[in-house]
Scaffold this active site. Sequence first.
Site, PDB file in Angstrom:
ATOM      1  N   CYS A 233       2.062   4.310  -2.587  1.00  0.00           N
ATOM      2  CA  CYS A 233       1.826   3.394  -1.264  1.00  0.00           C
ATOM      3  C   CYS A 233       3.223   2.696  -0.909  1.00  0.00           C
ATOM      4  O   CYS A 233       3.576   2.602   0.108  1.00  0.00           O
ATOM      5  CB  CYS A 233       0.511   2.704  -1.412  1.00  0.00           C
ATOM      6  SG  CYS A 233      -0.956   3.163  -1.573  1.00  0.00           S
TER       7      CYS A 233
ATOM      8  N   CYS B  24      -0.226   0.125  -5.702  1.00  0.00           N
ATOM      9  CA  CYS B  24      -0.017   1.473  -5.973  1.00  0.00           C
ATOM     10  C   CYS B  24       1.533   2.275  -5.510  1.00  0.00           C
ATOM     11  O   CYS B  24       1.994   1.731  -4.349  1.00  0.00           O
ATOM     12  CB  CYS B  24      -0.894   2.254  -4.603  1.00  0.00           C
ATOM     13  SG  CYS B  24      -0.557   3.938  -4.309  1.00  0.00           S
TER      14      CYS B  24
END
Length: 106
Positions: A33, A30
């Site tokens: 993230c 991600c």
Amino acid sequence: MEKIPVMNKQELLTRLGDGQYVLEFMAEWCPDCNFIKPHLPEIEADFPEYQFLQVDRDQNLDLFKEFNVFGIPSFIVFKDGKEAGRLVNKARKTKEDVETFLHKIK
């Protein structure tokens, strides 16, 4: 930050039964993230009253569904087994976003 192993919702809620926790729902792939990842040690240091636990999406997909987490990274705070607040959406989060959220929980 401790990474939790694969577990079901009841196992996790049992673990969260005593104390204050911040669950970070994330995934290695991600981009958002990975954007917040370098700031997590600072956030943890700024909030020593919490134990931070990382929940990997790919390993715990059932937990994501059971906790209604549809965007990552997302953060859910638990105090003595009860949800106290959540920052769960699909937006990219900054260190300031996360810290503002955690200050509001106090």
